[in-house]
Design a protein around this motif. Structure first.
Motif, PDB file in Angstrom:
ATOM      1  N   ARG A  85      -0.006  -6.065   7.124  1.00 37.13           N
ATOM      2  CA  ARG A  85       0.756  -4.825   7.004  1.00 37.13           C
ATOM      3  C   ARG A  85       1.971  -5.046   6.094  1.00 37.13           C
ATOM      4  O   ARG A  85       2.287  -4.204   5.254  1.00 37.13           O
ATOM      5  N   GLU A  86       2.657  -6.190   6.247  1.00 35.20           N
ATOM      6  CA  GLU A  86       3.842  -6.495   5.429  1.00 35.20           C
ATOM      7  C   GLU A  86       3.469  -6.740   3.963  1.00 35.20           C
ATOM      8  O   GLU A  86       4.164  -6.283   3.065  1.00 35.20           O
ATOM      9  N   GLU A  87       2.399  -7.481   3.716  1.00 38.11           N
ATOM     10  CA  GLU A  87       2.044  -7.893   2.352  1.00 38.11           C
ATOM     11  C   GLU A  87       1.252  -6.837   1.585  1.00 38.11           C
ATOM     12  O   GLU A  87       1.379  -6.731   0.364  1.00 38.11           O
ATOM     13  N   VAL A  93      -1.535  -1.804  -1.058  1.00 39.43           N
ATOM     14  CA  VAL A  93      -0.356  -1.864  -1.924  1.00 39.43           C
ATOM     15  C   VAL A  93       0.092  -3.322  -1.986  1.00 39.43           C
ATOM     16  O   VAL A  93       0.423  -3.917  -0.955  1.00 39.43           O
ATOM     17  N   GLU A 112      -6.339   2.188   1.074  1.00 33.22           N
ATOM     18  CA  GLU A 112      -5.293   2.032   0.062  1.00 33.22           C
ATOM     19  C   GLU A 112      -4.452   0.780   0.290  1.00 33.22           C
ATOM     20  O   GLU A 112      -3.666   0.706   1.230  1.00 33.22           O
ATOM     21  N   LYS A 165       2.597  -5.952  -2.188  1.00 33.85           N
ATOM     22  CA  LYS A 165       4.048  -6.051  -2.036  1.00 33.85           C
ATOM     23  C   LYS A 165       4.577  -7.431  -2.409  1.00 33.85           C
ATOM     24  O   LYS A 165       5.739  -7.564  -2.763  1.00 33.85           O
ATOM     25  N   ARG A 197       0.270  -8.173  11.517  1.00 29.67           N
ATOM     26  CA  ARG A 197       1.638  -7.971  11.012  1.00 29.67           C
ATOM     27  C   ARG A 197       1.762  -8.404   9.555  1.00 29.67           C
ATOM     28  O   ARG A 197       2.314  -7.679   8.722  1.00 29.67           O
ATOM     29  N   ASP A 237       0.476  -3.464   3.012  1.00 29.37           N
ATOM     30  CA  ASP A 237       0.712  -2.100   3.494  1.00 29.37           C
ATOM     31  C   ASP A 237      -0.587  -1.437   3.952  1.00 29.37           C
ATOM     32  O   ASP A 237      -0.844  -0.268   3.645  1.00 29.37           O
ATOM     33  N   VAL A 238      -1.401  -2.197   4.667  1.00 29.10           N
ATOM     34  CA  VAL A 238      -2.682  -1.674   5.141  1.00 29.10           C
ATOM     35  C   VAL A 238      -2.961  -2.267   6.531  1.00 29.10           C
ATOM     36  O   VAL A 238      -2.475  -3.352   6.856  1.00 29.10           O
ATOM     37  N   ASP A 239      -3.710  -1.534   7.346  1.00 29.72           N
ATOM     38  CA  ASP A 239      -4.088  -2.025   8.666  1.00 29.72           C
ATOM     39  C   ASP A 239      -5.490  -2.612   8.616  1.00 29.72           C
ATOM     40  O   ASP A 239      -6.353  -2.134   7.881  1.00 29.72           O
TER      41      ASP A 239
END
Length: 126
Positions: free
Chosen positions: A53-55, A93, A91, A95, A50, A57-59
């Motif tokens: 994904r939040e920080e 991102v 990729e 955040k 989680r 934007d990747v799995d």
């Protein structure tokens, strides 16, 4: 003193490790392995998926636990579960971080790591 329990992703690709530079808070500009707090009811692995994904934007795929770091900061005690991880997509991102780098094994000491992360450096490729 309160204890904060967090998780950290040691994301490895080949012989490189992903490091992020904090963009906020008391430790702004310090380098760390990305991650964050475990929410009530989450396993460390679920929290890590989680948070990344939040920080970023990747799995990620969460692998083995490398170490659980215990560290005393001036205002709290930190328990940090550090897992070896791999990206499921390429990729990233940023955040929440102001910068990020892929570091080769011989470059790991080229950034100013936060205290809790320093001790992990020699254990990543061990």
């Amino acid at each position: 003193m309160k204890t904060i329990e967090v998780v950290a992703a040691i994301i490895v690709k080949g012989k490189k490790v992903f490091a992020t530079q904090r963009g906020y808070g008391e430790f702004k500009d310090g380098w760390e392995f990305p991650g964050g707090k475990i929410e009530p009811g989450e396993s460390p692995e679920e929290a890590l998926i989680r948070e990344i994904r939040e920080e970023l934007d990747v799995d990620i795929k969460v692998g083995r636990l490398i170490e659980t770091v215990e560290d005393d900061y001036p205002k709290f005690h930190l328990t940090m579960h550090c897992f070896l991880c791999e990206l499921l997509s390429e990729e990233i991102v940023l955040k929440e971080h102001e910068d990020a780098k892929w570091l080769e094994e011989d470059e790991l000491d080229s950034v100013d790591w936060l205290p809790a992360d320093v001790g992990l450096i020699g254990k990543i490729f061990a």
